[in-house]
Write a protein that holds these residues in place. Structure first.
Motif, PDB file in Angstrom:
ATOM      1  N   GLY A   9       0.860  -1.146   0.101  1.00  0.00           N
ATOM      2  CA  GLY A   9      -0.073  -0.116   0.018  1.00  0.00           C
ATOM      3  C   GLY A   9       0.702   1.243   0.004  1.00  0.00           C
ATOM      4  O   GLY A   9       1.978   1.142   0.141  1.00  0.00           O
ATOM      5  N   ARG A  38     -12.030  -4.302   0.660  1.00  0.00           N
ATOM      6  CA  ARG A  38     -11.490  -2.808   1.305  1.00  0.00           C
ATOM      7  C   ARG A  38     -12.464  -2.121   1.973  1.00  0.00           C
ATOM      8  O   ARG A  38     -13.786  -2.367   1.881  1.00  0.00           O
ATOM      9  CB  ARG A  38     -11.165  -1.994  -0.032  1.00  0.00           C
ATOM     10  CG  ARG A  38     -12.213  -1.714  -0.979  1.00  0.00           C
ATOM     11  CD  ARG A  38     -11.921  -0.864  -2.081  1.00  0.00           C
ATOM     12  NE  ARG A  38     -12.958  -0.344  -3.028  1.00  0.00           N
ATOM     13  CZ  ARG A  38     -12.563   0.091  -4.269  1.00  0.00           C
ATOM     14  NH1 ARG A  38     -11.610   0.187  -4.768  1.00  0.00           N
ATOM     15  NH2 ARG A  38     -13.810   0.194  -5.032  1.00  0.00           N
ATOM     16  N   THR A  90      -9.344   4.834  -2.548  1.00  0.00           N
ATOM     17  CA  THR A  90      -8.788   5.067  -1.226  1.00  0.00           C
ATOM     18  C   THR A  90      -9.760   4.212  -0.086  1.00  0.00           C
ATOM     19  O   THR A  90     -10.951   4.365   0.150  1.00  0.00           O
ATOM     20  CB  THR A  90      -8.886   6.632  -0.883  1.00  0.00           C
ATOM     21  OG1 THR A  90      -8.027   7.292  -1.592  1.00  0.00           O
ATOM     22  CG2 THR A  90      -8.251   6.658   0.647  1.00  0.00           C
ATOM     23  N   VAL A  92      -8.645   0.915   3.270  1.00  0.00           N
ATOM     24  CA  VAL A  92      -7.554  -0.156   3.758  1.00  0.00           C
ATOM     25  C   VAL A  92      -7.957  -1.459   3.034  1.00  0.00           C
ATOM     26  O   VAL A  92      -9.215  -1.671   2.929  1.00  0.00           O
ATOM     27  CB  VAL A  92      -7.837  -0.225   5.325  1.00  0.00           C
ATOM     28  CG1 VAL A  92      -6.784  -1.474   5.728  1.00  0.00           C
ATOM     29  CG2 VAL A  92      -7.679   0.976   5.888  1.00  0.00           C
ATOM     30  N   TYR A  93      -6.950  -2.113   2.394  1.00  0.00           N
ATOM     31  CA  TYR A  93      -7.419  -3.168   1.592  1.00  0.00           C
ATOM     32  C   TYR A  93      -6.923  -4.471   2.471  1.00  0.00           C
ATOM     33  O   TYR A  93      -5.695  -4.417   3.100  1.00  0.00           O
ATOM     34  CB  TYR A  93      -6.476  -3.192   0.406  1.00  0.00           C
ATOM     35  CG  TYR A  93      -6.971  -2.322  -0.618  1.00  0.00           C
ATOM     36  CD1 TYR A  93      -7.050  -0.980  -0.289  1.00  0.00           C
ATOM     37  CD2 TYR A  93      -7.600  -2.844  -1.884  1.00  0.00           C
ATOM     38  CE1 TYR A  93      -7.666  -0.037  -1.494  1.00  0.00           C
ATOM     39  CE2 TYR A  93      -8.228  -1.829  -2.743  1.00  0.00           C
ATOM     40  CZ  TYR A  93      -8.362  -0.561  -2.483  1.00  0.00           C
ATOM     41  OH  TYR A  93      -8.844   0.376  -3.567  1.00  0.00           O
ATOM     42  N   THR A 119      -3.860  -3.092   4.544  1.00  0.00           N
ATOM     43  CA  THR A 119      -2.781  -2.235   4.002  1.00  0.00           C
ATOM     44  C   THR A 119      -3.451  -0.828   3.402  1.00  0.00           C
ATOM     45  O   THR A 119      -4.365  -1.176   2.801  1.00  0.00           O
ATOM     46  CB  THR A 119      -1.867  -2.707   3.020  1.00  0.00           C
ATOM     47  OG1 THR A 119      -0.617  -1.889   2.661  1.00  0.00           O
ATOM     48  CG2 THR A 119      -2.625  -3.177   1.913  1.00  0.00           C
ATOM     49  N   GLN A 120      -2.947   0.261   3.938  1.00  0.00           N
ATOM     50  CA  GLN A 120      -3.625   1.585   3.291  1.00  0.00           C
ATOM     51  C   GLN A 120      -3.406   1.964   1.953  1.00  0.00           C
ATOM     52  O   GLN A 120      -2.065   2.017   1.727  1.00  0.00           O
ATOM     53  CB  GLN A 120      -3.313   2.673   4.439  1.00  0.00           C
ATOM     54  CG  GLN A 120      -3.914   4.035   3.930  1.00  0.00           C
ATOM     55  CD  GLN A 120      -5.285   4.232   4.197  1.00  0.00           C
ATOM     56  OE1 GLN A 120      -5.988   3.624   5.313  1.00  0.00           O
ATOM     57  NE2 GLN A 120      -6.044   4.713   3.304  1.00  0.00           N
ATOM     58  N   THR A 122      -3.906   5.318  -0.340  1.00  0.00           N
ATOM     59  CA  THR A 122      -4.671   6.298  -0.669  1.00  0.00           C
ATOM     60  C   THR A 122      -4.252   6.862  -1.899  1.00  0.00           C
ATOM     61  O   THR A 122      -2.992   7.130  -2.280  1.00  0.00           O
ATOM     62  CB  THR A 122      -3.835   7.383   0.490  1.00  0.00           C
ATOM     63  OG1 THR A 122      -4.269   6.766   1.942  1.00  0.00           O
ATOM     64  CG2 THR A 122      -4.695   8.801   0.545  1.00  0.00           C
TER      65      THR A 122
END
Length: 125
Positions: A9, A38, A90, A92-93, A119-120, A122
């Motif tokens: 990420g 997500r 955008t 968190v995955y 994992t973020q 953005t």
């Protein structure tokens, strides 16, 4: 017990690409269905993509044509290649594993047995 660890990420601009990876512990990875979900702030966790133990993919309509899910059983890893990213991507995955009870790849959160920590991703406009 299966442990899933995501990475890849980050912060990118609209139109950029990212590749997420998720590595699983255990010896039976090749028999698992794997999924990516997500969760954006203030929203429920949603399905993004999944791949069956045999390699058949499925995608949410919002990511079709832009995201590609794949797996490398020799590395116990599933990937999510994300192209043409948009600000609305955008979130968190999360990576998830289903231990192969179902014949078809699961698309619902409740069908999955194990989850990564997330994992973020953005995407700035």
């Amino acid at each position: 017990q299966v442990q899933l660890v995501e990475c890849g990420g980050g912060l990118v601009q609209a139109g950029d690409s990212l590749r997420l990876s998720c590595t699983a512990s255990g010896r039976r990875f090749s028999g698992y269905h794997m999924g990516w979900f997500r969760q954006a702030p203030g929203k429920e966790r949603e399905f993004v993509a999944a791949i069956s133990w045999s390699g058949g993919p499925d995608y949410a309509d919002s990511v079709k044509g832009r995201f590609t899910i794949s797996r490398d059983n020799a590395k116990n890893t599933v990937y999510l290649q994300m192209n043409s990213l948009k600000p609305e991507d955008t979130a968190v995955y999360y990576c998830a594993a289903e231990i192969g009870r179902t014949a078809t790849v699961p698309l619902e959160l409740y069908e999955y047995d194990y989850w990564g920590q997330g994992t973020q991703v953005t995407v700035s406009s």
